[in-house]
Design an enzyme around this catalytic site. Structure first.
Site, PDB file in Angstrom:
ATOM      1  N   GLN A 163      20.513  69.598  56.206  1.00  0.00           N
ATOM      2  CA  GLN A 163      19.088  69.611  56.835  1.00  0.00           C
ATOM      3  C   GLN A 163      18.166  70.022  55.509  1.00  0.00           C
ATOM      4  O   GLN A 163      18.172  70.844  54.833  1.00  0.00           O
ATOM      5  CB  GLN A 163      19.028  70.772  57.862  1.00  0.00           C
ATOM      6  N   ASN A 187      18.486  73.652  55.203  1.00  0.00           N
ATOM      7  CA  ASN A 187      19.404  74.674  56.164  1.00  0.00           C
ATOM      8  C   ASN A 187      20.795  74.060  56.190  1.00  0.00           C
ATOM      9  O   ASN A 187      21.512  73.950  55.039  1.00  0.00           O
ATOM     10  CB  ASN A 187      18.537  75.061  57.179  1.00  0.00           C
ATOM     11  N   ASP A 188      21.152  73.606  57.254  1.00  0.00           N
ATOM     12  CA  ASP A 188      22.601  73.389  57.728  1.00  0.00           C
ATOM     13  C   ASP A 188      23.293  72.524  56.793  1.00  0.00           C
ATOM     14  O   ASP A 188      22.861  71.427  56.748  1.00  0.00           O
ATOM     15  CB  ASP A 188      22.904  72.874  59.249  1.00  0.00           C
ATOM     16  N   PRO A 189      24.614  72.946  56.344  1.00  0.00           N
ATOM     17  CA  PRO A 189      25.382  71.709  56.044  1.00  0.00           C
ATOM     18  C   PRO A 189      25.651  70.631  56.935  1.00  0.00           C
ATOM     19  O   PRO A 189      25.812  70.864  57.962  1.00  0.00           O
ATOM     20  CB  PRO A 189      26.573  72.307  55.564  1.00  0.00           C
ATOM     21  N   SER A 246      21.097  68.478  62.876  1.00  0.00           N
ATOM     22  CA  SER A 246      22.482  68.479  62.297  1.00  0.00           C
ATOM     23  C   SER A 246      23.640  67.586  63.195  1.00  0.00           C
ATOM     24  O   SER A 246      23.273  67.183  64.390  1.00  0.00           O
ATOM     25  CB  SER A 246      22.982  69.982  62.482  1.00  0.00           C
TER      26      SER A 246
END
Ligand code: FRU
Length: 437
Positions: free
Chosen positions: A36, A19-21, A81
């Protein structure tokens, strides 16, 4: 067996969930993208930071996992994150350690120049509790900037009854943090019908281009609601928003992060979510992909634009040129298509995807879903419509004004030929794009 829906020229892990950068940074010319990652499966869980690096922003090399959960640590339930900043020459990772219900700020440093192995601070978390006088809903994800002698850090949060917020801290060493006040609390007057739309703001990203401040947040109410940019005024360590807009008009981009490249540009990656069922993701063995690298544009009218970074042109294979009178153009499951933004212009892959620009609204129809992006400012006379197809991922850009991305899992998994409707004489260029791996 090769998976017909798996993108080939966007950054993603070799397998399993992303998922997230996180911690996007350029060090000594090398771009590092952390993200992530679930190392053990294709669904969310076991949150760790995966790691890839690139010299050109488009070809990536996978590296080993940078940080993972420590069963005895403050991140026993996950390393969520965060960001990486250069503190006096030392890249320093600031992330959210999750243990049970606690989400607290933790720090780590690299043990080598390549940022491969990381050592967590022994006395994590560096913020031991949420601010005592604030009824926070969430307390995670970090955005940092330097001003004078201090590091400032915004934490993604929300205040009971008041909506999303970014809480502001400052420090000289990234270890001792002093809570100041909210950098900003949701301003319902900027929302439709002046209503609160979030219980928390995830993944805040506050940054300056020159003196110009901007904020990107993920509005969240237990599920993603929207990803918005805000422009406004920054003074006395408070950000007052005067306008907001949509980062991407489709339905898959979430949790973007920006960073300053060594040549001074403001670059951006987002997480492109899947739209397949959990079972399908598990069967595929992977889930999630980064957007193309985008550059953040500060328009004179105060709005923000997001355009493919210049480096993306380096993906182009041989060009095929067409005139609209040719009727159809040969495309493929991994290609870029460029056509002048004449009015009207429409590209369609019958029954699967139609992209239409009528001079006011860019519409993308993906099967039975339609996304509409109204033009929000002046469009340059030489603006073009650029469409990137990468198997199940479609990213469309209208000039430097509109970005619109979605996922299309075609039953036949092929993107052989598009029909084009536009003015006689309109030229269309198609570039095939090879796998970056
Ligand atoms: C956003 C988010 C963040 C959190 C991370 C956990 O997608 O929920 O708020 O840090 O993902 O994976």
């Amino acid at each position: 067996m090769t998976d017909p829906h798996r993108p080939v020229y966007h950054l993603m892990p070799e397998r399993n969930w992303m998922n997230d950068p996180n911690g996007l940074v350029q060090v000594d010319g090398v771009f590092h993208a952390f993200y992530q990652h679930n190392p053990y499966g294709a669904l969310w869980g076991n949150m760790s930071w995966g790691h890839a690096r690139s010299r050109d922003l488009i070809h990536w090399e996978h590296l080993s996992i940078a940080i993972r959960q420590d069963p005895d640590g403050p991140d026993a339930s996950g390393c969520f994150s965060g960001a990486i900043v250069n503190h006096g020459g030392v890249p320093t990772m600031v992330y959210t350690g999750v243990r049970g219900d606690d989400e607290l700020c933790c720090v780590a440093w690299p043990e080598d120049d390549e940022l491969i192995a990381w050592r967590k601070y022994a006395d994590n978390p560096v913020i031991k509790h949420t601010p005592q006088d604030v009824a926070t809903t969430i307390f995670r994800d970090h955005t940092l900037w330097r001003d004078g002698d201090f590091w400032y850090m915004g934490v993604g949060s929300g205040i009971e009854g008041r909506g999303g917020a970014v809480l502001l801290y400052r420090s000289t060493d990234l270890i001792d943090w002093e809570y100041l006040h909210p950098l900003i609390v949701e301003q319902p007057e900027l929302n439709p019908e002046s209503a609160l739309i979030s219980t928390g703001w995830e993944c805040p990203d506050f940054f300056f281009v020159g003196e110009e401040p901007a904020l990107i947040v993920c509005e969240w109410d237990g599920d993603p609601v929207a990803v918005s940019w805000y422009r406004g005024e920054y003074g006395d360590q408070r950000f007052h928003a005067v306008s907001k807009g949509v980062v991407d008009y489709g339905d898959c981009l979430y949790a973007p992060q920006t960073f300053r490249s060594e040549d001074g540009g403001r670059l951006f990656f987002g997480w492109m979510r899947e739209k397949r069922s959990d079972d399908e993701q598990v069967a595929a063995g992977w889930s999630g992909v980064f957007s193309l690298p985008r550059e953040v544009i500060f328009h004179e009218d105060g709005s923000l634009g997001f355009v493919p970074a210049a480096e993306v042109m380096g993906l182009r294979g041989d060009a095929q040129h067409y005139m609209v009178s040719d009727g159809g153009v040969s495309t493929s499951a991994a290609c870029e298509i460029e056509v002048a933004a004449t009015i009207p212009v429409e590209l369609s892959w019958p029954n699967e995807c139609i992209i239409n620009w009528d001079g006011e609204i860019l519409r993308v129809q993906a099967r039975d879903e339609e996304f509409a992006a109204p033009l929000n400012g002046p469009l340059a006379s030489d603006a073009s419509l650029r469409i990137f197809i990468d198997h199940s991922l479609v990213e469309a850009f209208l000039g430097d004004r509109i970005a619109l991305s979605t996922r299309v899992y075609r039953e036949d998994a092929c993107w052989d030929e598009a029909t084009v409707k536009a003015d006689e004489g309109t030229e269309i260029t198609v570039w095939g794009i090879a796998s970056i791996w």
